[in-house]
Design an enzyme around this catalytic site. Structure first.
Site, PDB file in Angstrom:
ATOM      1  N   HIS A 466      -0.661  45.145 -70.845  1.00 45.75           N
ATOM      2  CA  HIS A 466      -1.350  44.072 -71.555  1.00 45.75           C
ATOM      3  C   HIS A 466      -0.770  42.705 -71.208  1.00 45.75           C
ATOM      4  CE1 HIS A 466      -2.586  41.861 -75.361  1.00 45.75           C
ATOM      5  NE2 HIS A 466      -3.728  42.396 -74.959  1.00 45.75           N
ATOM      6  N   HIS A 623      -6.183  33.252 -80.644  1.00 48.62           N
ATOM      7  CA  HIS A 623      -5.628  34.355 -79.871  1.00 48.62           C
ATOM      8  C   HIS A 623      -4.238  34.048 -79.322  1.00 48.62           C
ATOM      9  CE1 HIS A 623      -5.844  37.439 -76.492  1.00 48.62           C
ATOM     10  NE2 HIS A 623      -6.210  38.133 -77.530  1.00 48.62           N
TER      11      HIS A 623
END
Length: 723
Positions: A466, A623
């Site tokens: 990720h 985010h």
């Protein structure tokens, strides 16, 4: 933490709390009590409710409100496909370990049902009582087919006969014909027909959304609306339902009912000697549409006989069935965003370009002397694309390495990698094939890159990669210079316009060496356990955060100035939450901006009274991850890809990195101040797990942090990394 903003209407984080009172000593027993953790699933549903509030907020342009309701639909779909299916699996297999809050899977399922039912009703009410009237007032009409005048119905009938009906396949089910397979997330009509003897029969018809628009344009002349064009639609399923007689000649259509099945979307990845990861992912994705059903949605009540069939054939209980008076598949409401009415959408703005990246030809030499920060969407992603394109063309560049998690279609990033390979560069792409719901897209890109000579690594069997990382290796005379881009967001030019993400570009030698070693660990057999400056999960990131929390406790004990501020998407890890409780008990002031999931309960006397938590849901998806530690005045800021959740810390490759440039650290302080001072879009988490709106103090203007960052960019961001 210097540089507070005098214009914001909320708490300034330099001095966020008055002198703390501490009832329990550090490490008190209360901080590990299950009562001090919020259940993950209930926290997610509370976040969903905050998104719904944006759809209900009349201060938004109406098509933006429709967008938020569409997001509600897609988010709830994914919640059932992933989270609810996981809980059902735990129930069937027998949960071995309860979450920190102590709820069993059966208790979670009951709590989810009690929360989701009113949410589904609220979705329908928002659509019918708020959005439909607001759309009509703006010249956008969603009609019922039966309410159209005969001429309009005749034209739609002709369209149905010529275009839609040939694509439809009614499927009967009775004693001789088995109940048809219902694919996950498809929109369907359950139909009851009577033959000439009066006998009733059942049939299913899949509504071909995707082949045809969900909102079918009604042929009505434009006009009205103060000179603005009017738009008239009927829903595709309504048009089909009203013309079912054409599909069942000689039969009487007694009734039809929209319905939709949600299936388990988790895929099992099994890699053995006869397969590889890519093949295993492909096989897993192919089974997603046939996963076990976890939810049935119906458009209103259905007859008991048909409901019984659904329950039996789909292996569902009554508690798995949700009825709604509104449209199913709310995610399809996004189609209305295509209407050419900019006056009904958010006002566009032009993202900025930091001066250091204005000229890609000189960017490399400038980046050797100064770092650059990009805060999307306020800053454009175009400069990064141009920098990569220049790297692809520059004779001095030897290699480009990049991690790819979610990639946009027609990606300019992919184009630059292919150009670099054509120009003889060594190009390596670590493509995460297990990025949920992007597996097919990533497989396609991986194969295309590999076909053109790019070294492609398909992630890791047990860990999701990720981390967001790009390394450019350049020869300059007799030495090598490494430029590293690290980010909280994906290399995706589409989401960079709607996600709040922070990217950082540096030629810092230690970060460059760390990036090189991390890529070696990802692509080879290196077992890297320590890094110079990077915190990397699953090896050093969690311990690094815990060490910094403990360091802040020591500073609080010595100087009384302990302070932690974190901006992130999710806070679930019980060890880190317990450490934050311990810091609060010691008197450390802690300000958290957690967009989504938060298991920590703030404001509990003697445990978390020195912790505040807000969530911001607004025009852009928050985010970015920013971790601030006052550190006795020697401020430290970490940025990166990781939230503080068990999956990020244990089951993913993640990166947090320090900000070496003092000027950019100062800018990040300003950004944190603005977000933590939001008094328009922020909601405050209460100790009981509910949220309340944050409002400005009497006489102070409200601060919408996202809008403030658009309008005052020059006040927080010089973009040149100068000290």
């Amino acid at each position: 933490m210097g540089d507070g903003d005098p214009h914001q209407g909320g708490t300034i984080i330099e001095d966020p709390f008055a002198a703390p009172s501490c009832t329990h000593p550090a490490g008190g027993s209360g901080s590990t009590d299950r009562r001090y953790f919020i259940n993950r699933e209930l926290s997610w549903l509370a976040f969903h409710r905050r998104v719904l509030e944006e759809a209900q907020d009349a201060t938004h342009p109406v098509l933006e409100r429709v967008k938020f309701l569409a997001i509600c639909g897609s988010n709830l779909d994914e919640f059932f496909m992933v989270r609810v299916s996981g809980i059902r699996r735990q129930m069937s297999e027998g949960a071995q370990e309860l979450p920190p809050d102590g709820m069993s899977p059966a208790e979670e399922m009951a709590a989810i049902r009690s929360e989701v039912e009113p949410l589904v009703r609220a979705h329908a009410q928002c659509w019918s009582e708020e959005l439909l009237p607001a759309l009509r007032q703006s010249g956008i009409y969603i009609h019922r087919y039966r309410d159209l005048v005969p001429a309009e119905r005749a034209q739609l009938c002709d369209y149905f006969d010529r275009i839609i009906m040939p694509a439809l396949t009614p499927m009967a089910f009775d004693a001789a014909r088995p109940f048809p397979f219902i694919s996950s997330m498809s929109l369907n009509l359950g139909i009851i027909v009577r033959d000439q003897k009066g006998m009733e029969h059942g049939a299913r018809l899949k509504v071909p959304v995707g082949l045809f628009p969900r909102f079918v344009r009604v042929p009505i002349a434009s006009g009205g609306g103060q000179g603005k064009q009017e738009y008239h639609f009927v829903l595709l399923e309504d048009l089909i339902a009203e013309n079912l007689g054409r599909l069942f000649p000689g039969m009487q259509v007694a009734a039809s009912y929209p319905f939709r099945v949600t299936r388990n979307a988790e895929i099992e990845v099994v890699v053995d000697e006869a397969s590889d990861l890519l093949t295993a992912i492909e096989m897993g994705v192919s089974t997603r549409r046939v996963g076990h059903p976890v939810r049935l949605e119906t458009g209103g009540p259905v007859p008991g006989s048909m409901r019984d069939i659904f329950e039996k054939k789909l292996d569902l209980s009554p508690n798995d069935i949700y009825e709604t008076d509104g449209p199913l598949a709310l995610a399809d409401l996004r189609e209305l965003q295509d209407i050419d009415r900019p006056d009904l959408k958010d006002r566009p703005f032009i993202p900025a370009v930091p001066p250091v990246l204005e000229n890609e030809v000189t960017a490399f030499s400038r980046l050797e002397k100064q770092d650059a920060m990009l805060y999307h969407p306020y800053d454009s992603m175009a400069p990064l694309v141009r920098l990569l394109r220049e790297a692809a063309r520059c004779p001095e560049v030897l290699a480009i390495k990049i991690t790819l998690y979610r990639i946009d279609r027609d990606s300019p990033i992919i184009d630059t990698l292919l150009e670099a390979r054509r120009n003889g560069k060594q190009v390596t792409a670590v493509v995460e094939l297990k990025a949920k719901f992007d597996e097919k897209n990533n497989i396609t890109y991986a194969r295309n890159l590999e076909r053109h000579g790019v070294h492609v690594v398909y992630g890791h069997e047990k860990l999701k990669i990720h981390a967001k990382l790009c390394l450019i290796v350049r020869r300059k005379g007799d030495r090598i210079v490494r430029y590293v881009h690290l980010s909280s967001g994906n290399y995706n030019t589409v989401t960079s316009r709607i996600y709040g993400d922070i990217g950082y570009i540096t030629s810092d030698p230690d970060i460059g060496a760390d990036a090189t070693e991390l890529f070696n660990a990802l692509t080879g057999y290196a077992e890297q356990q320590t890094y110079r400056k990077l915190l990397v999960a699953p090896t050093t990131l969690k311990s690094g955060i815990l060490e910094r929390i403990e360091r802040e406790i020591l500073h609080q004990g010595e100087h009384g100035n302990g302070y932690i501020a974190m901006k992130l998407n999710g806070l679930l890890d019980p060890e880190i939450i317990t450490a934050l409780y311990r810091a609060s008990e010691a008197g450390v002031a802690i300000a958290l901006n957690v967009r989504g999931l938060c298991a920590l309960r703030p404001g509990i006397p003697g445990v978390s009274e020195n912790i505040s938590v807000i969530s911001i849901v607004g025009r852009f998806l928050e985010h970015a991850r920013i971790y601030y530690f006052r550190n006795g005045g020697d401020e430290e800021i970490l940025l990166g890809s990781s939230d503080l959740m068990p999956r990020n810390l244990k089951r993913r490759v993640e990166i947090l990195f320090p900000v070496p440039n003092p000027a950019i650290r100062k800018e990040l302080v300003k950004i944190l101040n603005i977000h933590l001072g939001d008094t328009v879009k922020a909601r405050r988490l209460l100790s009981d797990g509910t949220y309340e709106r944050v409002t400005p103090k009497d006489g102070e203007p409200g601060i919408d942090s996202q809008q403030w960052l658009i309008e005052h960019r020059g006040e927080w961001h010089h973009g040149d990394g100068r000290a």
